[in-house]
Design an enzyme around this catalytic site. Structure first.
Site, mmCIF file in Angstrom:
data_model
loop_
_atom_site.group_PDB
_atom_site.id
_atom_site.type_symbol
_atom_site.label_atom_id
_atom_site.label_comp_id
_atom_site.label_asym_id
_atom_site.label_seq_id
_atom_site.Cartn_x
_atom_site.Cartn_y
_atom_site.Cartn_z
ATOM 1 N N GLY A 318 15.907 -2.457 -1.267
ATOM 2 C CA GLY A 318 15.736 -3.410 -0.177
ATOM 3 C C GLY A 318 16.589 -3.011 1.007
ATOM 4 O O GLY A 318 16.896 -1.827 1.212
ATOM 5 N N GLU A 319 16.954 -3.987 1.829
ATOM 6 C CA GLU A 319 17.789 -3.804 3.016
ATOM 7 C C GLU A 319 17.080 -3.069 4.159
ATOM 8 O O GLU A 319 17.622 -2.950 5.244
ATOM 9 C CB GLU A 319 19.092 -3.044 2.703
ATOM 10 C CG GLU A 319 19.977 -3.688 1.674
ATOM 11 C CD GLU A 319 21.233 -2.876 1.392
ATOM 12 O OE1 GLU A 319 21.536 -1.924 2.159
ATOM 13 O OE2 GLU A 319 21.922 -3.174 0.404
#
Length: 351
Positions: A318-319
């Site tokens: 993610g991120e």
């Protein structure tokens, strides 16, 4: 009185004339036709989005990480406690997260927005400028948001996209941060694509078999409350999504409305994009899939959107991390189309 989502007008397609010019230029560059493989296709997409050929290299690629917690984490669907989200928001703000490192390498900048972190106060006024609430509801037993909150979250995402485009962003990347967020994301994907939970539930942060069973049960319970709503993006985001997902959906749709190309990241962002495609039909023409997450639901969502990921490295952080790994490839596509000599310019005969 319940608020309503502002109307999304028809999303205009990228410039077909610029795309045709890019294909023509690709055919005249000093290389065999098709020799650069998918870089050629990517360069045509960028030219079409920018409305010019040759395309311009991205000067202000911008990542926005949407942070939010989810009450369903209390059902044991994650390997980490919800307190980690606030700590990771601080880490991103301090420049210590994977997204920061990868953004530096890809010549992009990072912004983190607290949409629904489970903390008393946001880390700063700027980070919490668009905060909707403290954590979203536990979708296994209740709606994630109220009718007003889901509208506020979608509009927050739209405003964030407007802020970034108005400040000069020429490529946007949506990223996510939140413990438990793969559960509502997978629920959204299952609801929109009519897929059985057991076929799409992944391990998220690394849950064991018992955690997987709890996650599957939570998703099945949430899906029961969304039956017959697969075409209603706002209702799905309210019932089985969350404030961060709704904000990401608004962000993805508004980027397309502002004619700004966007790189999708992994499972959570792509789940939001599925909802955004319902909010603003045609928006998907302005998106590329940066990568393929190892989460099974991500492949289902990409297939539904008709998007082919640029890279596939087994990532599931993610991120915005996967999209950032893909960004240099996209830059390479732009650079080769814009800067290579044509046969005529190089004085090379093709006969």
């Amino acid at each position: 009185m319940t608020a309503s989502v502002s109307y999304f007008p028809d999303i205009a397609a990228p410039d077909s004339e610029a795309a045709a010019a890019a294909r023509d230029r690709q055919g005249r560059l000093t290389k065999p036709a098709g020799a650069l493989g998918r870089l050629e296709e990517l360069s045509v997409w960028v030219a079409a989005c920018q409305g010019t050929c040759p395309p311009k290299q991205f000067e202000r690629a911008r990542v926005v990480v949407f942070a939010g917690d989810h009450g369903v984490a209390s059902a044991g669907v994650s390997a980490y406690p919800s307190e980690v989200t606030a700590s990771m928001v601080a880490n991103i703000d301090a420049g210590g997260a994977a997204v920061n490192v990868l953004a530096g390498l890809a010549d992009a900048t990072v912004r983190v927005a607290d949409i629904a972190v489970d903390s008393d106060e946001p880390l700063s006024a700027a980070i919490g400028a668009h905060r909707i609430r403290r954590s979203s509801g536990n979708i296994a037993v209740e709606d994630a948001l109220t009718p007003d909150e889901v509208v506020q979250a979608i509009e927050a995402g739209r405003r964030i996209a407007d802020e970034e485009v108005d400040e000069g962003a020429d490529l946007l990347i949506a990223g996510d941060m939140g413990i438990g967020n793969t559960t509502p994301a997978t629920t959204l994907i299952a609801a929109i694509t009519d897929t059985e939970p057991v076929a799409v539930v992944g391990r998220g942060t690394g849950i064991d078999d018992a955690g997987w069973a709890r996650k599957t049960a939570a998703i099945r319970d949430a899906l029961y409350r969304t039956r017959r709503l697969s075409a209603d993006s706002v209702a799905l985001l309210r019932i089985c999504g969350g404030a961060d997902l709704a904000a990401m959906a608004g962000f993805c749709a508004q980027a397309a409305l502002r004619r700004t190309p966007l790189l999708l990241d992994g499972l959570v962002v792509t789940a939001a994009a599925l909802a955004a495609d319902g909010l603003a039909p045609g928006a998907r023409q302005w998106w590329l899939a940066g990568h393929r997450s190892s989460e099974p639901a991500h492949t289902v969502a990409l297939r539904h959107l008709g998007l082919d990921p640029i890279v596939d490295l087994g990532m599931h952080l993610g991120e915005g991390s996967g999209a950032l790994v893909a960004l240099p490839v996209l830059r390479a596509a732009v650079g080769t189309l814009a800067s290579m000599a044509t046969f005529e310019e190089a004085g090379i005969s093709r006969n």
